[in-house]
Design a protein around this motif. Structure first.
Motif, short mmCIF file in Angstrom:
data_model
loop_
_atom_site.label_atom_id
_atom_site.label_comp_id
_atom_site.label_asym_id
_atom_site.label_seq_id
_atom_site.Cartn_x
_atom_site.Cartn_y
_atom_site.Cartn_z
N PRO A 212 0.79 -1.24 0.00
CA PRO A 212 0.00 0.00 0.00
C PRO A 212 0.81 1.29 0.00
O PRO A 212 0.38 2.30 -0.56
CB PRO A 212 -0.84 -0.13 1.28
CG PRO A 212 -1.00 -1.60 1.47
CD PRO A 212 0.30 -2.19 1.03
N ASP A 213 2.02 1.25 0.59
CA ASP A 213 2.78 2.50 0.73
C ASP A 213 3.91 2.66 -0.28
O ASP A 213 4.40 3.78 -0.49
CB ASP A 213 3.36 2.62 2.14
CG ASP A 213 4.38 1.52 2.43
OD1 ASP A 213 4.23 0.40 1.89
OD2 ASP A 213 5.32 1.76 3.22
N ALA A 214 4.36 1.59 -0.91
CA ALA A 214 5.52 1.69 -1.80
C ALA A 214 5.64 0.44 -2.66
O ALA A 214 5.14 -0.63 -2.30
CB ALA A 214 6.81 1.89 -0.99
N GLY A 215 6.35 0.61 -3.80
CA GLY A 215 6.55 -0.52 -4.70
C GLY A 215 7.97 -0.57 -5.21
O GLY A 215 8.74 0.40 -5.12
N LEU A 216 8.32 -1.73 -5.76
CA LEU A 216 9.66 -2.01 -6.26
C LEU A 216 9.53 -2.68 -7.62
O LEU A 216 8.75 -3.62 -7.78
CB LEU A 216 10.38 -2.94 -5.27
CG LEU A 216 11.86 -3.23 -5.46
CD1 LEU A 216 12.67 -1.96 -5.25
CD2 LEU A 216 12.30 -4.31 -4.47
N ALA A 217 10.28 -2.20 -8.61
CA ALA A 217 10.21 -2.76 -9.96
C ALA A 217 11.60 -2.94 -10.53
O ALA A 217 12.52 -2.18 -10.22
CB ALA A 217 9.39 -1.85 -10.88
N VAL A 218 11.75 -3.96 -11.38
CA VAL A 218 13.01 -4.18 -12.10
C VAL A 218 12.70 -4.54 -13.54
O VAL A 218 11.59 -4.96 -13.87
CB VAL A 218 13.85 -5.30 -11.44
CG1 VAL A 218 14.16 -4.98 -9.99
CG2 VAL A 218 13.16 -6.65 -11.56
N GLY A 219 13.69 -4.35 -14.41
CA GLY A 219 13.51 -4.70 -15.82
C GLY A 219 14.77 -4.37 -16.60
O GLY A 219 15.77 -3.90 -16.04
N HIS A 220 14.72 -4.59 -17.92
CA HIS A 220 15.85 -4.17 -18.75
C HIS A 220 15.39 -3.08 -19.72
O HIS A 220 14.21 -2.96 -20.04
CB HIS A 220 16.49 -5.36 -19.48
CG HIS A 220 15.84 -5.78 -20.76
ND1 HIS A 220 15.89 -5.02 -21.92
CD2 HIS A 220 15.16 -6.91 -21.11
CE1 HIS A 220 15.27 -5.64 -22.90
NE2 HIS A 220 14.80 -6.79 -22.44
N ILE A 221 16.34 -2.26 -20.17
CA ILE A 221 16.03 -1.15 -21.05
C ILE A 221 16.85 -1.23 -22.34
O ILE A 221 17.18 -0.21 -22.95
CB ILE A 221 16.26 0.21 -20.35
CG1 ILE A 221 17.66 0.30 -19.76
CG2 ILE A 221 15.20 0.43 -19.27
CD1 ILE A 221 18.00 1.69 -19.24
N ASP A 261 21.74 -3.40 -19.91
CA ASP A 261 21.28 -2.21 -19.20
C ASP A 261 19.98 -2.56 -18.50
O ASP A 261 18.98 -2.92 -19.16
CB ASP A 261 21.04 -1.06 -20.18
CG ASP A 261 22.33 -0.40 -20.63
OD1 ASP A 261 23.41 -0.79 -20.15
OD2 ASP A 261 22.27 0.51 -21.48
N THR A 262 19.97 -2.45 -17.20
CA THR A 262 18.79 -2.82 -16.41
C THR A 262 18.39 -1.63 -15.52
O THR A 262 19.07 -0.61 -15.48
CB THR A 262 19.07 -4.04 -15.53
OG1 THR A 262 20.12 -3.73 -14.60
CG2 THR A 262 19.51 -5.23 -16.39
N PHE A 263 17.28 -1.79 -14.83
CA PHE A 263 16.87 -0.75 -13.90
C PHE A 263 16.23 -1.37 -12.67
O PHE A 263 15.71 -2.48 -12.71
CB PHE A 263 15.90 0.25 -14.55
CG PHE A 263 14.50 -0.27 -14.72
CD1 PHE A 263 13.56 -0.15 -13.69
CD2 PHE A 263 14.09 -0.88 -15.90
CE1 PHE A 263 12.27 -0.64 -13.83
CE2 PHE A 263 12.81 -1.37 -16.05
CZ PHE A 263 11.89 -1.24 -15.02
N ILE A 264 16.29 -0.62 -11.60
CA ILE A 264 15.49 -0.90 -10.41
C ILE A 264 14.88 0.43 -10.01
O ILE A 264 15.53 1.47 -10.05
CB ILE A 264 16.33 -1.53 -9.27
CG1 ILE A 264 15.41 -1.89 -8.10
CG2 ILE A 264 17.47 -0.63 -8.83
CD1 ILE A 264 16.07 -2.84 -7.10
N SER A 265 13.59 0.41 -9.68
CA SER A 265 12.91 1.66 -9.36
C SER A 265 11.99 1.47 -8.17
O SER A 265 11.56 0.36 -7.86
CB SER A 265 12.10 2.17 -10.56
OG SER A 265 11.01 1.32 -10.83
N VAL A 266 11.70 2.59 -7.51
CA VAL A 266 10.72 2.60 -6.43
C VAL A 266 9.60 3.57 -6.82
O VAL A 266 9.80 4.48 -7.62
CB VAL A 266 11.34 3.01 -5.08
CG1 VAL A 266 12.42 2.03 -4.67
CG2 VAL A 266 11.90 4.44 -5.15
N HIS A 267 8.44 3.37 -6.25
CA HIS A 267 7.31 4.22 -6.61
C HIS A 267 6.24 4.13 -5.53
O HIS A 267 6.29 3.29 -4.64
CB HIS A 267 6.72 3.79 -7.96
CG HIS A 267 6.19 2.38 -7.97
ND1 HIS A 267 4.89 2.06 -7.64
CD2 HIS A 267 6.80 1.20 -8.26
CE1 HIS A 267 4.71 0.76 -7.74
NE2 HIS A 267 5.86 0.20 -8.11
#
Length: 688
Positions: A212-221, A261-267
């Protein structure tokens, strides 16, 4: 079909997904957390590294730090003998300003060395335009004297702490499962981005899990698809994500391996924030959906209610009714051709061949509608002239077998083979340039992704060329159609798969693609607006596929384009279904199509960041258009308050625009109203 081999591979991937992330979690169990010795961060995210180059993720929200994960070995290497190298002693760190295609930012570097002599350097770029979105690349160098046989690498293996989660997974599956799912302990989905069934594969290389308060995502670009896995698992400790690439390579002394090239993000809230940022990052790299022409937003009638055994007279007899109820397109679906692959006109329906098809197209235009034609490129049926004369076009597996397209009992053609491209280019020129169609409906789950091609006639440098050049094939189709007619609409409908992002720059109209429920209509709409832009031309697909066969609200309310496949005056030919536009149905259809044409919310700006499709109750969506905000709330039944987010003016006047009922005024400070409804509530908020 290699069903047995593919099933085995999926099982192995599932096992590996659990092993990778659970091992990362257990590596920190039972010991004190190490102090941070290096940090990369911006206003939204912090990535801490300890002395063992384990890392943890912290979200920054309104000056508050929220520890999302514990320290764990997030970047690892698996050797050919199964040994995992996950311990690296911290050596040094650095940071410097960067200014490149993504704008200004800071490039952080952290380096360490394992007992085996494998040096790891983690490079993390954080950009001013993309707070919370960390672009990462890892380089491994063999500093020892002995060879290192590497089987796979992993990046961003983290366990989001918590117990209740929702998720987005960009992989495709033959059960056509929801892209957005709740996650609890026991959930395990490998999310392999290659073929997960004979003709179901690829997708958007992103996995996102949130609480509910935050999320975590990963992927390649990367600018082309890659055969990675994005495992998502859940245990009692939380929900784990990661990236794994199974790719054998031997590093001799001094040799290096650099990851994708990858990423990790918060949201905050749901996956829309991630997909919107991913879309903008990929646009920087040259991959962006085109701006749709105005005609892409026009409502659609499709002749599929008459199935493959339609008659031209049946379709022509329905055109005036389609136009009368407010529709603008007429789509000739499957059944006009002799076979998939040959694409010859069926002379039982078009006895004069080209002359009859041209006359048919003209009849659509005379009825005041735009003609669009169904096509399933890259598939060819057994027994076709094409297969007899051009077996060289086939995509072949490593064992020399064909790759099946199950829906039509057809075989894949290789998209990276020039004769395949030339054949389809000539076909598109004929359809648009000679027959006069103004649009294409490209259809089939097989279009989303292909397997590596081992056909020796193609002289591929690598088998993966077929995978990586599929998007180039769709670019050829799109460009050819637009050259023949600059306003051509190119619909891309990969039947039930999770849209492959790398194909999206070459379509200007995307449907819900055979939704199994109204929920799928809405979640796909939110996801595709994130991936293609707030005003993406997204259609809810045939309303007859929605809950109750009449749920226009799930399309109209989220800014989708209405579509239908009714038959008139008869019931159509679909077995077990009656799609006749009865007087009772016609009254409903007219009202909704009229509302769509009046509001044109599909051309507005979808405000996907305002609501969480998983946790917010009731489910809510918002569209901004011409200074107004349009809200859509969905639930089986609801009796309580609804919150209208995103209000920026001092006061708004509210109206239930479906029932044409005044709901009073509202202000941003007091943005909740009582509401009682079944199925849906649609609200128009007009600044006063």
């Amino acid at each position: 079909m290699r069903t047995h081999n593919m099933t085995s591979r999926r099982g192995v991937l599932k096992l590996l997904s659990s092993t990778v992330i659970v091992s990362g979690l257990m590596a920190t169990t039972g010991r004190a957390q190490n102090a941070s010795v290096a940090k990369a961060g911006d206003s939204a995210i912090a990535i801490d590294f300890d002395l063992g180059l384990n890392s943890r993720i912290i979200a920054r929200q309104n000056g508050k730090a929220i520890e999302l994960t514990d320290f764990a070995p997030s970047e690892t290497v698996t050797l050919a003998d199964g040994k995992v190298i996950d311990r690296f002693t911290f050596a040094d760190k650095s940071q410097k300003p960067v200014n490149d295609i993504h704008g200004k930012g800071v490039l952080y570097s952290v380096r360490g060395v394992s007992p085996e002599g494998l040096e790891k350097t983690v490079a993390i770029a954080l950009y001013d335009r993309y707070p919370g979105f960390a672009i990462t690349k890892v380089t491994y160098r063999n500093t020892g004297s002995a060879d290192l046989a590497i089987a796979a690498w992993t990046s961003h293996s983290h366990m989001l702490k918590g117990a209740t989660f929702w998720s987005f997974s960009g992989s495709s599956h033959d059960d056509r499962r929801d892209w957005v799912q709740p996650v609890k302990a026991g959930f395990d989905q490998p999310n392999f981005m290659g073929m997960n069934a004979s003709d179901y594969g690829s997708g958007t290389p992103v996995v996102d899990v949130w609480r509910p308060d935050a999320g975590l995502a990963v992927g390649h670009i990367e600018n082309t698809p890659k055969l990675i896995s994005l495992p998502l698992i859940a245990t009692a400790a939380g929900a784990g994500v990661g990236i794994r690439y199974d790719h054998a390579i031997t590093l001799k002394a001094g040799d290096s391996l650099t990851t994708l090239d990858t990423f990790i993000s918060v949201h905050q809230r749901d996956h829309y924030a991630t997909l919107d940022a991913y879309r903008r990052v990929m646009a920087d790299r040259g991959l962006a959906a085109p701006k749709p022409p105005a005609s892409s937003y026009e409502p659609v009638w499709c002749a599929w209610g008459y199935q493959r055994n339609f008659t031209v007279e049946e379709i022509e007899g329905t055109l005036a009714k389609a136009r009368d109820v407010g529709l603008k397109w007429a789509v000739l679906d499957d059944g006009w051709q002799t076979s998939e692959g040959d694409w010859h006109l069926d002379t039982r329906k078009f006895p004069r061949k080209d002359a009859d098809m041209i006359a048919f197209v003209q009849s659509i235009k005379k009825a005041g509608l735009r003609p669009r034609l169904w096509l399933a490129p890259l598939a060819t049926d057994p027994g076709t002239d094409l297969l007899h004369d051009h077996t060289d076009m086939l995509l072949l597996n490593q064992d020399g077998a064909v790759q099946n397209v199950t829906w039509w009992n057809a075989f894949y053609l290789c998209p990276a083979y020039q004769p395949t491209k030339d054949y389809h280019k000539a076909l598109i020129k004929k359809i648009i340039g000679e027959w006069g169609f103004e649009g294409l409906k490209l259809d089939g789950q097989h279009m989303n992704g292909v397997a590596p091609c081992y056909n020796p006639a193609h002289n591929h440098a690598r088998p993966e060329e077929s995978v990586e050049q599929l998007q180039d094939f769709w670019k050829l189709i799109y460009d050819t159609a637009r050259e023949a007619n600059p306003e051509a609409v190119v619909e891309f409908c990969p039947c039930g798969t999770s849209y492959a992002f790398h194909n999206l720059p070459y379509t200007n109209h995307v449907p819900a693609s055979d939704p199994l429920s109204s929920w799928q209509v809405r979640l796909k709409g939110k996801s595709l607006k994130g991936l293609m832009g707030r005003d993406a031309a997204y259609a809810g697909d045939h309303v007859e596929l929605s809950d109750g066969g009449n749920d226009f609200a799930s399309t109209v309310g989220i800014g989708g384009i209405v579509s239908t496949k009714f038959a008139w005056p008869g019931p159509g030919h679909e077995k077990g279904e009656n799609y006749q536009l009865t007087p009772e149905r016609e009254a409903v259809w007219r009202k909704w199509i009229g509302l769509y044409n009046d509001k044109q919310l599909a051309t507005g700006q979808y405000r996907g960041e305002l609501y969480d499709i998983g946790f917010d109750k009731p489910e809510a969506h918002a569209v901004e258009k011409d200074g107004k905000l349009y809200y859509a709330f969905y639930a089986d039944t609801w009796n309580g308050e609804v919150e209208l987010r995103g209000l920026s003016k001092k006061r708004y006047r509210l109206r239930d625009y479906f029932n044409d009922t005044a709901l009073g005024d509202i202000t941003p400070a007091k943005n909740r109203i009582p509401a009682t409804f079944e199925r849906f509530l649609l609200i128009e908020a007009t600044p006063v």
